[in-house]
Enzyme design. Structure first.
Site, mmCIF file in Angstrom:
data_model
loop_
_atom_site.group_PDB
_atom_site.id
_atom_site.type_symbol
_atom_site.label_atom_id
_atom_site.label_comp_id
_atom_site.label_asym_id
_atom_site.label_seq_id
_atom_site.Cartn_x
_atom_site.Cartn_y
_atom_site.Cartn_z
ATOM 1 N N LYS A 123 0.841 -1.213 0.000
ATOM 2 C CA LYS A 123 0.000 0.000 0.000
ATOM 3 C C LYS A 123 0.873 1.260 0.000
ATOM 4 O O LYS A 123 0.643 2.199 -0.761
ATOM 5 C CB LYS A 123 -0.922 -0.017 1.233
ATOM 6 C CG LYS A 123 -1.643 1.270 1.497
ATOM 7 C CD LYS A 123 -2.656 1.603 0.425
ATOM 8 C CE LYS A 123 -3.120 3.039 0.521
ATOM 9 N NZ LYS A 123 -4.027 3.439 -0.537
ATOM 10 N N CYS A 134 -3.336 10.700 1.341
ATOM 11 C CA CYS A 134 -2.527 9.516 0.999
ATOM 12 C C CYS A 134 -1.162 9.859 0.385
ATOM 13 O O CYS A 134 -0.132 9.616 1.006
ATOM 14 C CB CYS A 134 -3.302 8.629 0.035
ATOM 15 S SG CYS A 134 -4.768 7.928 0.781
#
Ligand SMILES: NC(=O)c1ccc[n+]([C@@H]2O[C@H](COP(=O)([O-])OP(=O)(O)OC[C@H]3O[C@@H](n4cnc5c(N)ncnc54)[C@H](O)[C@@H]3O)[C@@H](O)[C@H]2O)c1
Length: 409
Positions: free
Chosen positions: A201, A255
């Protein structure tokens, strides 16, 4: 029954889609205002397709509460910020959520962590808590990491179609969780170990950050030597193995500007490329501000009240302003005690900036230089209002026209 903890940008759509697909879901958040809104049937943010999903989930009986549920399946979607100084992850929200689950959960529960974490976080901060709990209670608890990839603006579609990574300690638990996610996605589901899932991720977002930084660096070179970066990228991308992204005024959101710092924080000597890329991206708001002042000089505009920033969100057609380049520009201005520029965003209904306008015409009134910070569809559909203005388009949003003077990044 599935209890989803943390009903923000990720947790809410996740809870809704599971419920809409027939899973019994209770959504938990400790924010009472948020829960009371959801209970009244009000959405807490705007997102394409979310209202329809909310209706479906309500029809299937989704519940919202500030309490943690006694059950055997949990998904955690709480924030995972990083420490601005050490660049390391701050796991406090995650630890608090796990501790609250342990107070109520059934034996043999599965705790799925969807929040983005740096590699090793679960082993370092969560596993010791679970081990102590198991020692004290003789119960079994399984940890799983199932990072989320959805993009704001297309969340509902991506939730239903993206492939997923499931990191688990055993294949059996991984398979059980994969079966759960099969209810919501048609994408491939890969089962791996927890640390690999954590790393993938962060690697995905780091890949994006580095590629954006490359485009941003090209924009700076092109600006310095009077070249058209968009034409250069367009032609270069005709090469079958080249795919350069577009430059922009900076990187915002929860993010891409955050997660790569986890790697820099944890492996400082091994990440010079990643650090440089993040620094380049973080330099873009200042670069935009410098260009604004150059354009003002060129056009003999010496009054900052005649400059307006269009767009406050970090990406187009969403209402999320977190870490947005426009807010970064305003912060920079504040540091130098400068009067904040006028701002307007058709998607942002709450006051997030000092000199913010809520009416497009009022915002444009008196503004001679419009800086397009965000590629909202709204601005593409409002070209007639830009007549006679100077436009600095930092996102390559609008076409050249005789109606306005156009500058690009
Ligand atoms: N936003 C994105 O685009 C995105 C995409 C992929 C992954 N992620 C990751 O998903 C995670 C969540 O991000 P987000 O954008 O949804 O955050 P958010 O801030 O929008 O939502 C988090 C919610 O968790 C609640 N919360 C925090 N601690 C809690 C606790 N102990 N108990 C109950 N509720 C609690 C907060 O009140 C808030 O409503 C982060 O790790 C993020 O990195 C986000």
């Amino acid at each position: 029954m599935l209890n989803i903890i943390g009903l923000g940008y990720i947790g809410l759509p996740t809870a809704l889609i599971f419920a809409a697909r027939g899973i019994e879901v209770v959504g938990t958040d400790y924010n009472e205002t948020l829960i009371s809104k959801l209970k009244k049937g009000e959405l807490t943010f705007e997102e394409k397709g979310l209202a329809e999903l909310f209706n479906e989930a309500q029809q299937k009986g989704i519940e919202f509460t500030t309490d943690y549920l006694k059950t055997n399946m949990y998904i955690i979607t709480v924030p995972t910020p990083y420490d601005k100084v050490t660049k390391k992850i701050d796991p406090a929200y995650l630890i608090a959520a796990v501790n609250s689950i342990l107070e109520v959960c059934e034996n043999d529960s599965i705790i799925i962590i969807e929040s983005t974490v740096s590699p090793g976080t679960i082993d370092k901060f969560i596993r010791p808590i679970i081990s102590e709990f198991i020692n004290q209670t003789n119960q079994t608890i399984h940890l799983v990491h199932a990072p989320e990839r959805i993009i704001p603006g297309d969340m509902v579609h991506e939730l239903a179609n993206n492939s997923r990574t499931i990191g688990a300690d055993s294949y059996e638990v991984g398979e059980k969780v994969a079966q759960l996610y099969q209810n919501i996605t048609s994408g491939e589901i890969v089962i791996t170990d927890i640390k690999t899932a954590e790393m993938t991720k962060v690697v995905e977002n780091t890949y994006r950050a580095i590629n954006i930084a490359f485009a941003n660096e090209l924009a700076k070179i092109a600006d310095y030597d009077d070249m058209d970066v968009y034409e250069i990228i367009r032609i270069s991308n005709m090469h079958p193995r080249v795919n350069i992204l577009s430059p922009g005024p900076g990187v915002g959101g929860h993010c891409i500007p955050v997660d790569p710092w986890f790697l820099v924080g944890d492996y400082p000597l091994l990440t010079p490329l990643i650090k440089e890329a993040l620094d380049i991206n973080e330099s873009m708001p200042a670069f935009v501000l410098k260009k604004v002042s150059q354009i003002m000089k060129e056009k003999n505009l010496n009054d900052f009240t005649k400059v307006g920033l269009y767009g406050l969100t970090y990406k187009a057609n969403v209402d999320d302003v977190r870490e947005s380049p426009t807010l970064q520009i305003l912060e920079l201005q504040e540091k130098f005690l400068a009067h904040p520029l006028k701002t307007y965003d058709p998607w942002v209904k709450e006051q997030v900036a000092v000199n913010q306008y809520f009416d497009f015409a009022e915002f444009l009134n008196g503004v001679e230089l419009v800086v397009i910070m965000v590629k909202h569809d709204h601005i593409k559909e409002s070209l007639e209002h830009l007549k006679g203005k100077i436009i600095f388009d930092t996102q390559n949003t609008i076409p050249a026209s005789d109606d306005y003077i156009l500058y690009k990044l």
